[in-house]
Scaffold this active site. Sequence first.
Site, short mmCIF file in Angstrom:
data_model
loop_
_atom_site.label_atom_id
_atom_site.label_comp_id
_atom_site.label_asym_id
_atom_site.label_seq_id
_atom_site.Cartn_x
_atom_site.Cartn_y
_atom_site.Cartn_z
N ASP A 57 40.12 45.46 37.96
CA ASP A 57 40.70 45.83 36.66
C ASP A 57 39.73 45.49 35.52
OD1 ASP A 57 41.02 43.10 36.72
OD2 ASP A 57 43.15 43.09 36.24
N SER A 58 38.56 44.95 35.88
CA SER A 58 37.47 44.80 34.90
C SER A 58 37.08 46.17 34.35
CB SER A 58 36.25 44.13 35.54
OG SER A 58 35.91 44.78 36.75
N ASP A 96 42.45 46.07 42.69
CA ASP A 96 43.16 45.06 41.89
C ASP A 96 44.56 45.52 41.51
OD1 ASP A 96 41.74 42.73 41.55
OD2 ASP A 96 40.68 43.40 39.75
N LYS A 125 44.01 42.98 45.59
CA LYS A 125 43.74 41.63 45.08
C LYS A 125 44.73 41.34 43.96
CE LYS A 125 39.94 40.59 42.52
NZ LYS A 125 40.59 40.26 41.23
N GLU A 127 45.96 38.05 41.12
CA GLU A 127 45.53 36.78 40.52
C GLU A 127 46.66 35.75 40.54
OE1 GLU A 127 43.91 37.42 36.59
OE2 GLU A 127 42.59 39.03 37.28
N GLU A 190 36.80 32.24 40.63
CA GLU A 190 36.04 32.65 39.44
C GLU A 190 35.96 31.51 38.43
OE1 GLU A 190 37.31 36.35 37.70
OE2 GLU A 190 35.97 36.10 35.97
O1 KIV Z 1 38.30 42.85 37.99
C1 KIV Z 1 37.29 42.42 38.54
O2 KIV Z 1 36.21 43.04 38.54
C2 KIV Z 1 37.39 41.14 39.23
C3 KIV Z 1 36.12 40.47 39.67
C4 KIV Z 1 35.34 40.05 38.51
C5 KIV Z 1 36.38 39.38 40.62
O3 KIV Z 1 38.45 40.64 39.41
#
Ligand code: KIV
Length: 273
Positions: A57-58, A96, A125, A127, A190
């Site tokens: 989600d970056s 994510d 993934k 958090e 992280e």
């Molecule tokens: O969203 C993302 O790219 C991430 C990584 C930085 C681990 O969660």
Amino acid sequence: MMRYCPSESAMNPKPVTVPEFRSAKSQARRLAVVTAYDYTSAKIADQAGIDCILVGDSLGMVVQGLPNSLPVSLGEMIYHTRCVARAVKHALIVADLPFLSYQVSPAQAVRSAGKLLKAGAHAVKLEGGERMADAIAACHRADIPVMGHVGLTPQSIHRFGGFKVQRDEDLTLRDAKAVELAGAFSIVIEGVPSTLGAKVTNTVNVPTIGIGAGAECDGQVLVWHDLLGLYDEFRPKFVKRYAELGTAAKGAIGEYIREVKDGTFPGSEHGFQ
Ligand code: KIV
């Protein structure tokens, strides 16, 4: 000049499965993970032999130009996961779960995660540590593999007061253990001191993937735009830029502009007879 040397996996694109990824720890095989959000980037990373592509989600920051990842929607994550999945033959694809697509209840987590799997991800993934254990366990029961994410979790920036290194050892170790016990097959760590990254890695039995968490993690992840020198707004200390593609692209586009303006492009070889 940097030379491309295809790895064994690039020559033989056998898919990386969740069990194989997980077993890398017991086999002392380090894991290389990179983010990608579109077809072309995913194809490049896959052909280079990356173990895992994270549709992170970056993308809120590096693709959409937002200050953080909080506004990213599940629909946007599904769209980017589909783009990536069309390109990949080898890498494990992890997508994510964006903010508010899993925090409400374990049932919401399963529903959202299932949509990412239907879009082509092999795993999701999410958090959070102890407080997300129920959501992870619910996905695990629904046969949706989960990668955990502890330490500096970017969706918690307002609680942390910014992107701040997380130094609470007891909390991070407890979180990582809870994520593992809930059924996660791997854990991103992280923004923690390197010593804490090492402690977490030595405490859990699943591979840890570090980003700003030191060299002792079982693998590393970097954001595509950081690794390739395409993003300048924010340069975290933990990033190593393996290329300066932003500078190269500006040079190429500048040359194109000059050639259009002075009539050098298109040449006769670019025209149809
Ligand atoms: O969203 C993302 O790219 C991430 C990584 C930085 C681990 O969660």
